[in-house]
Design a protein around this motif. Structure first.
Motif, PDB file in Angstrom:
ATOM      1  N   LEU A 165      -3.421   4.773  -2.254  1.00  0.00           N
ATOM      2  CA  LEU A 165      -4.578   5.351  -1.563  1.00  0.00           C
ATOM      3  C   LEU A 165      -4.364   6.847  -1.382  1.00  0.00           C
ATOM      4  CD1 LEU A 165      -4.727   2.577   1.187  1.00  0.00           C
ATOM      5  CD2 LEU A 165      -6.198   2.780  -0.829  1.00  0.00           C
ATOM      6  N   ASN A 166      -5.349   7.653  -1.791  1.00  0.00           N
ATOM      7  CA  ASN A 166      -5.148   9.101  -1.778  1.00  0.00           C
ATOM      8  C   ASN A 166      -6.320   9.835  -1.150  1.00  0.00           C
ATOM      9  OD1 ASN A 166      -3.485  11.308  -2.513  1.00  0.00           O
ATOM     10  ND2 ASN A 166      -4.823  11.774  -4.245  1.00  0.00           N
ATOM     11  N   ARG A 167      -6.016  10.798  -0.290  1.00  0.00           N
ATOM     12  CA  ARG A 167      -7.066  11.598   0.366  1.00  0.00           C
ATOM     13  C   ARG A 167      -7.896  12.392  -0.645  1.00  0.00           C
ATOM     14  NH1 ARG A 167      -4.530  16.655   2.905  1.00  0.00           N
ATOM     15  NH2 ARG A 167      -4.504  17.079   0.680  1.00  0.00           N
ATOM     16  N   ASP A 168      -7.218  13.012  -1.601  1.00  0.00           N
ATOM     17  CA  ASP A 168      -7.924  13.835  -2.579  1.00  0.00           C
ATOM     18  C   ASP A 168      -8.497  12.949  -3.676  1.00  0.00           C
ATOM     19  OD1 ASP A 168      -6.777  15.862  -1.065  1.00  0.00           O
ATOM     20  OD2 ASP A 168      -5.076  16.089  -2.432  1.00  0.00           O
ATOM     21  N   ILE A 169      -9.525  13.437  -4.348  1.00  0.00           N
ATOM     22  CA  ILE A 169     -10.093  12.675  -5.467  1.00  0.00           C
ATOM     23  C   ILE A 169      -9.049  12.565  -6.582  1.00  0.00           C
ATOM     24  CG2 ILE A 169     -11.749  12.904  -7.376  1.00  0.00           C
ATOM     25  CD1 ILE A 169     -13.860  13.650  -5.314  1.00  0.00           C
ATOM     26  N   LEU A 170      -8.429  13.703  -6.893  1.00  0.00           N
ATOM     27  CA  LEU A 170      -7.438  13.696  -7.981  1.00  0.00           C
ATOM     28  C   LEU A 170      -6.039  13.430  -7.444  1.00  0.00           C
ATOM     29  CD1 LEU A 170      -8.586  16.707 -10.179  1.00  0.00           C
ATOM     30  CD2 LEU A 170      -8.612  14.286 -10.801  1.00  0.00           C
ATOM     31  N   PRO A 171      -5.212  12.733  -8.197  1.00  0.00           N
ATOM     32  CA  PRO A 171      -3.817  12.547  -7.792  1.00  0.00           C
ATOM     33  C   PRO A 171      -3.009  13.829  -8.055  1.00  0.00           C
ATOM     34  CG  PRO A 171      -4.191  11.545  -9.936  1.00  0.00           C
ATOM     35  CD  PRO A 171      -5.528  12.081  -9.483  1.00  0.00           C
ATOM     36  N   GLY A 172      -1.781  13.860  -7.547  1.00  0.00           N
ATOM     37  CA  GLY A 172      -0.885  14.981  -7.858  1.00  0.00           C
ATOM     38  C   GLY A 172      -0.383  15.710  -6.627  1.00  0.00           C
ATOM     39  N   GLY A 173      -1.154  15.672  -5.524  1.00  0.00           N
ATOM     40  CA  GLY A 173      -0.724  16.355  -4.305  1.00  0.00           C
ATOM     41  C   GLY A 173      -0.438  17.824  -4.590  1.00  0.00           C
ATOM     42  N   LEU A 174       0.687  18.311  -4.084  1.00  0.00           N
ATOM     43  CA  LEU A 174       1.021  19.732  -4.242  1.00  0.00           C
ATOM     44  C   LEU A 174       1.366  20.089  -5.690  1.00  0.00           C
ATOM     45  CD1 LEU A 174       3.108  20.293  -0.989  1.00  0.00           C
ATOM     46  CD2 LEU A 174       0.933  21.403  -1.544  1.00  0.00           C
ATOM     47  N   ALA A 175       1.656  19.091  -6.522  1.00  0.00           N
ATOM     48  CA  ALA A 175       1.891  19.408  -7.935  1.00  0.00           C
ATOM     49  C   ALA A 175       0.569  19.872  -8.559  1.00  0.00           C
ATOM     50  CB  ALA A 175       2.441  18.192  -8.665  1.00  0.00           C
ATOM     51  N   GLU A 176      -0.541  19.309  -8.088  1.00  0.00           N
ATOM     52  CA  GLU A 176      -1.875  19.725  -8.562  1.00  0.00           C
ATOM     53  C   GLU A 176      -2.387  20.918  -7.760  1.00  0.00           C
ATOM     54  OE1 GLU A 176      -4.899  20.119 -10.737  1.00  0.00           O
ATOM     55  OE2 GLU A 176      -3.923  18.234 -11.210  1.00  0.00           O
ATOM     56  N   TYR A 177      -2.190  20.862  -6.422  1.00  0.00           N
ATOM     57  CA  TYR A 177      -2.859  21.818  -5.537  1.00  0.00           C
ATOM     58  C   TYR A 177      -1.908  22.760  -4.796  1.00  0.00           C
ATOM     59  CZ  TYR A 177      -6.996  18.948  -6.354  1.00  0.00           C
ATOM     60  OH  TYR A 177      -8.039  18.283  -6.937  1.00  0.00           O
ATOM     61  N   GLY A 178      -0.604  22.749  -5.149  1.00  0.00           N
ATOM     62  CA  GLY A 178       0.351  23.628  -4.476  1.00  0.00           C
ATOM     63  C   GLY A 178       1.016  24.572  -5.459  1.00  0.00           C
ATOM     64  N   ILE A 179       1.553  24.011  -6.531  1.00  0.00           N
ATOM     65  CA  ILE A 179       2.243  24.822  -7.547  1.00  0.00           C
ATOM     66  C   ILE A 179       1.306  25.943  -8.012  1.00  0.00           C
ATOM     67  CG2 ILE A 179       3.137  24.770  -9.920  1.00  0.00           C
ATOM     68  CD1 ILE A 179       4.236  21.998  -9.386  1.00  0.00           C
ATOM     69  N   TYR A 180       1.838  27.134  -8.191  1.00  0.00           N
ATOM     70  CA  TYR A 180       1.020  28.318  -8.500  1.00  0.00           C
ATOM     71  C   TYR A 180       0.065  28.040  -9.656  1.00  0.00           C
ATOM     72  CZ  TYR A 180      -0.282  33.172  -8.339  1.00  0.00           C
ATOM     73  OH  TYR A 180      -0.999  34.334  -8.186  1.00  0.00           O
ATOM     74  N   PHE A 181      -1.179  28.487  -9.475  1.00  0.00           N
ATOM     75  CA  PHE A 181      -2.250  28.009 -10.356  1.00  0.00           C
ATOM     76  C   PHE A 181      -2.039  28.330 -11.833  1.00  0.00           C
ATOM     77  CE2 PHE A 181      -3.567  32.278  -9.294  1.00  0.00           C
ATOM     78  CZ  PHE A 181      -4.082  32.752 -10.494  1.00  0.00           C
ATOM     79  N   ASN A 182      -1.301  29.438 -12.133  1.00  0.00           N
ATOM     80  CA  ASN A 182      -1.189  29.764 -13.561  1.00  0.00           C
ATOM     81  C   ASN A 182       0.077  29.214 -14.231  1.00  0.00           C
ATOM     82  OD1 ASN A 182       0.824  31.510 -12.846  1.00  0.00           O
ATOM     83  ND2 ASN A 182      -0.288  33.387 -13.340  1.00  0.00           N
ATOM     84  N   LYS A 183       0.769  28.288 -13.545  1.00  0.00           N
ATOM     85  CA  LYS A 183       1.879  27.597 -14.223  1.00  0.00           C
ATOM     86  C   LYS A 183       1.257  26.437 -15.002  1.00  0.00           C
ATOM     87  CE  LYS A 183       5.584  28.775 -11.017  1.00  0.00           C
ATOM     88  NZ  LYS A 183       6.572  28.262 -10.061  1.00  0.00           N
ATOM     89  N   TYR A 184       0.381  26.798 -15.949  1.00  0.00           N
ATOM     90  CA  TYR A 184      -0.455  25.793 -16.611  1.00  0.00           C
ATOM     91  C   TYR A 184       0.357  24.720 -17.308  1.00  0.00           C
ATOM     92  CZ  TYR A 184      -3.926  29.444 -15.885  1.00  0.00           C
ATOM     93  OH  TYR A 184      -4.725  30.390 -15.321  1.00  0.00           O
ATOM     94  N   LYS A 185       1.424  25.165 -18.000  1.00  0.00           N
ATOM     95  CA  LYS A 185       2.191  24.212 -18.808  1.00  0.00           C
ATOM     96  C   LYS A 185       2.865  23.172 -17.908  1.00  0.00           C
ATOM     97  CE  LYS A 185       5.254  24.483 -22.681  1.00  0.00           C
ATOM     98  NZ  LYS A 185       6.382  25.231 -23.191  1.00  0.00           N
ATOM     99  N   ALA A 219       0.852  -1.189   0.000  1.00  0.00           N
ATOM    100  CA  ALA A 219       0.000   0.000   0.000  1.00  0.00           C
ATOM    101  C   ALA A 219       0.887   1.238   0.000  1.00  0.00           C
ATOM    102  CB  ALA A 219      -0.895   0.009   1.239  1.00  0.00           C
ATOM    103  N   VAL A 220       0.623   2.150  -0.919  1.00  0.00           N
ATOM    104  CA  VAL A 220       1.311   3.445  -0.914  1.00  0.00           C
ATOM    105  C   VAL A 220       0.250   4.483  -0.530  1.00  0.00           C
ATOM    106  CG1 VAL A 220       2.535   5.160  -2.308  1.00  0.00           C
ATOM    107  CG2 VAL A 220       2.996   2.721  -2.653  1.00  0.00           C
ATOM    108  N   ILE A 221       0.564   5.302   0.472  1.00  0.00           N
ATOM    109  CA  ILE A 221      -0.438   6.244   0.982  1.00  0.00           C
ATOM    110  C   ILE A 221      -0.073   7.658   0.584  1.00  0.00           C
ATOM    111  CG2 ILE A 221      -1.550   7.137   3.044  1.00  0.00           C
ATOM    112  CD1 ILE A 221      -0.915   4.382   4.299  1.00  0.00           C
ATOM    113  N   GLY A 222      -0.868   8.218  -0.323  1.00  0.00           N
ATOM    114  CA  GLY A 222      -0.625   9.576  -0.793  1.00  0.00           C
ATOM    115  C   GLY A 222      -0.134   9.561  -2.228  1.00  0.00           C
ATOM    116  N   ALA A 223      -0.925  10.201  -3.121  1.00  0.00           N
ATOM    117  CA  ALA A 223      -0.560  10.207  -4.542  1.00  0.00           C
ATOM    118  C   ALA A 223      -0.050  11.570  -4.975  1.00  0.00           C
ATOM    119  CB  ALA A 223      -1.758   9.774  -5.388  1.00  0.00           C
ATOM    120  N   GLY A 224       0.921  12.098  -4.220  1.00  0.00           N
ATOM    121  CA  GLY A 224       1.668  13.262  -4.686  1.00  0.00           C
ATOM    122  C   GLY A 224       2.839  12.746  -5.505  1.00  0.00           C
ATOM    123  N   PRO A 225       3.770  13.630  -5.887  1.00  0.00           N
ATOM    124  CA  PRO A 225       4.915  13.172  -6.690  1.00  0.00           C
ATOM    125  C   PRO A 225       5.666  12.008  -6.038  1.00  0.00           C
ATOM    126  CG  PRO A 225       4.857  15.555  -6.609  1.00  0.00           C
ATOM    127  CD  PRO A 225       3.771  15.093  -5.696  1.00  0.00           C
TER     128      PRO A 225
END
Ligand SMILES: Cc1cc2nc3c(=O)[nH]c(=O)nc-3n(C[C@H](O)[C@H](O)[C@H](O)COP(=O)(O)OP(=O)(O)OC[C@H]3O[C@@H](n4cnc5c(N)ncnc54)[C@H](O)[C@@H]3O)c2cc1C
Ligand SMILES: NC(=O)c1ccc[n+]([C@@H]2O[C@H](COP(=O)([O-])OP(=O)(O)OC[C@H]3O[C@@H](n4cnc5c(N)ncnc54)[C@H](OP(=O)(O)O)[C@@H]3O)[C@@H](O)[C@H]2O)c1
Length: 453
Positions: free
Chosen positions: A37-57, A12-18
């Motif tokens: 197993l991941n708390r958030d619905i989407l994977p990515g952790g801070l790469a999805e929800y931490g990195i500044y929102f407009n670094k779209y690329k 079991a790996v707990i947390g789907a951040g990088p």
């Protein structure tokens, strides 16, 4: 290990951040069956929800890489599941089910409170909450944060600059002041991040501050001209200001007390003046006992985070405790969870990424740490017999999540949601689109729920 390799091993790996995603990849390519197993619905952790929102690329590039990894047939992803003492599963539950190893890569989800008077006033926040807010992570996405006109940011790292970026270019507040407990040579942010806000930096005030601290820095062998040169080197690539926000840095100041008004809101920040001292080869801040007040109405702590103390693992120095003499070291580092009170390793539990070292480094660092953590797990599995009935163990786990009253999201659902959000962004002509609540995400995936988002 059986002669066939790791084919009948279940981890079991707990947390789907990088860290967790790259660790899962490493385990899966060695034929281990991974349950991620991941708390958030989407994977990515801070790469999805931490990195500044407009670094779209950058974010889209990472997203695609993560989803490609999740496609691996030896990885099963379950989102919207929380592990912890009061979570959907405890570590002990996973062990009892028969998982042979558990790799904890749940990041640093706790908050570093300093215990200052006034921390509970309206207008005092921690950077992580705001970062989650502007990156649309439920439930932070829909919470109301009262940002005033004059904001003190405690700390001088890249998170401080991300928050300054948001305050200056999005919120367009009047004033942002970064409160730095040490001197100009001890700032931790990078030129790359400074370029977003340097156009708003009060250069006259910077020069005055540099001159004020010069003798104190000189005394510990620091050259403030080098620090000034570094800061100013961001000017040529600096973005044009879009607001009149005034940005400044105040050195040798440590937060001491947050002042409030009769309505319970922030009315000022009392800071204690500091000086610099050399201790064990480091330059440290020493409090002087003298104080002055900054005229601010909002205080945001950007001082790094710590791991979740309710997770069920011992915590020291903001991170989960590691075995001081590991049995499976990688690059000389320990990834084995340890109980310092009982002086023994915690059965089958490993840690990596920001769970191993809180608030430390970029995505690439978390990736490497996750991969190294998975190497430690693989070394450990060499001494663990293969499961006699791996399918039975996995089916029992599936039975348990099936009974949970929380809707669980699988990788096919995630792909569906990502496609829907991409299409929605296109339809609305936006560079990115995210649903703000779990309920909306679940509805978009066609997953029925009676639980509020
Ligand atoms: C504001 C900010 C901006 C950043 N910007 C950049 C940048 O521009 N470029 C860059 O390279 N790096 C950036 N970083 C650093 C980068 O985001 C981290 O290095 C990296 O995300 C850490 O990875 P991790 O997997 O250890 O933890 P995280 O990314 O935090 O992932 C942890 C995962 O664990 C899950 N989880 C948490 N608790 C539980 C639980 N109890 N049960 C189950 N799952 C759980 C979470 O849902 C999450 O998916 C930034 C960091 C911050 C804070
Ligand atoms: N765009 C990007 O690339 C990006 C964006 C965000 C984050 N990140 C990365 O994510 C990691 C975490 O960043 P971060 O900014 O949270 O951490 P950080 O770089 O460690 O900075 C934390 C700051 O808070 C200060 N601080 C800590 N405890 C304090 C206290 N008790 N009182 C006063 N000040 C205190 C520190 O001062 P001292 O130095 O005196 O301890 C430091 O200035 C870093 O590796 C960073 O580079 C990268």
């Amino acid at each position: 290990m059986s002669e066939e390799g790791f084919g009948n091993h279940l981890v079991a790996v707990i947390g789907a951040g990088p860290a967790g995603i790259f660790a899962s990849r490493q385990l899966a390519i060695n034929d281990v069956h991974v349950v991620l197993l991941n708390r958030d619905i989407l994977p990515g952790g801070l790469a999805e929800y931490g990195i500044y929102f407009n670094k779209y690329k950058m974010k889209e590039g990472l997203r695609r890489q993560f989803h490609q990894i999740l496609e691996h047939p030896r990885i099963d992803y379950y989102g919207n599941i929380r592990i912890g003492e009061s979570g959907d599963f405890r570590l002990a539950d996973l062990r009892a089910l028969g998982f042979q190893a558990i790799l904890v890569t749940s990041g640093a989800q706790g908050t570093k409170w300093l215990g200052l008077p006034g921390e509970n006033l309206l207008g005092v926040y921690h950077a992580k909450d705001l970062v989650f807010h502007y990156n649309s992570l439920p439930p932070y996405s829909v919470r109301d944060y009262r940002i005033g006109k004059r904001v003190a940011l405690i700390g001088a790292g890249n998170v401080m600059l991300d928050i300054a970026h948001w305050l200056i270019r999005e919120q367009k507040v009047e004033e942002v002041v970064s409160v730095v407990r040490r001197g100009p040579n001890d700032i931790k942010f990078t030129r790359e991040e400074l370029k977003f806000v340097i156009g708003n930096l009060d250069l006259q005030r910077l020069t005055a501050e540099i001159e004020r601290v010069r003798p104190i820095a000189d005394a510990v062998g620091q050259n403030v001209d080098e620090a000034k040169e570094f800061i100013l080197s961001a000017l040529p690539k600096g973005l044009e200001p879009v607001s009149d926000s005034r940005f400044s840095l105040v050195f040798l100041a440590s937060p001491a007390r947050i002042l409030g008004n009769e309505s319970g809101s922030v009315s000022g920040l009392e800071v204690e003046e500091t000086t610099l001292v050399c201790s064990e080869g480091d330059v440290q801040a020493k409090r002087l006992g003298t104080r002055h007040t900054l005229d601010v109405d909002t205080v945001i702590f950007c001082i790094g985070d710590k791991v979740d103390e309710t997770f069920g693992l011992p915590v020291r120095n903001n991170a989960f405790v590691k075995h001081p003499v590991p049995s499976y070291p990688v690059d000389g580092l320990s990834f084995e969870a340890y109980d310092p009170d009982l002086n023994r390793p915690i059965d089958r539990v490993f840690v990596a990424g920001w769970s191993r070292e809180a608030s430390s480094g970029l995505v690439g660092v978390a990736r490497k740490d996750g991969e190294n953590g998975s190497r430690a797990v693989l070394d450990f599995l060499l001494h663990v017999p293969a499961l006699v009935d791996p399918k039975g163990v996995f089916d029992e786990f599936l039975g348990k999540i099936g009974k949970s009253n929380r809707p669980v999201v699988q990788k096919s659902d995630v792909q569906k949601l990502v496609d829907i959000q991409r299409a929605e962004a296109e339809r609305l002509g936006l560079p990115d689109f995210k649903y703000a609540t779990n309920a909306e995400m679940l509805a978009a995936m066609g997953i029925e729920t009676t639980i509020p988002g």
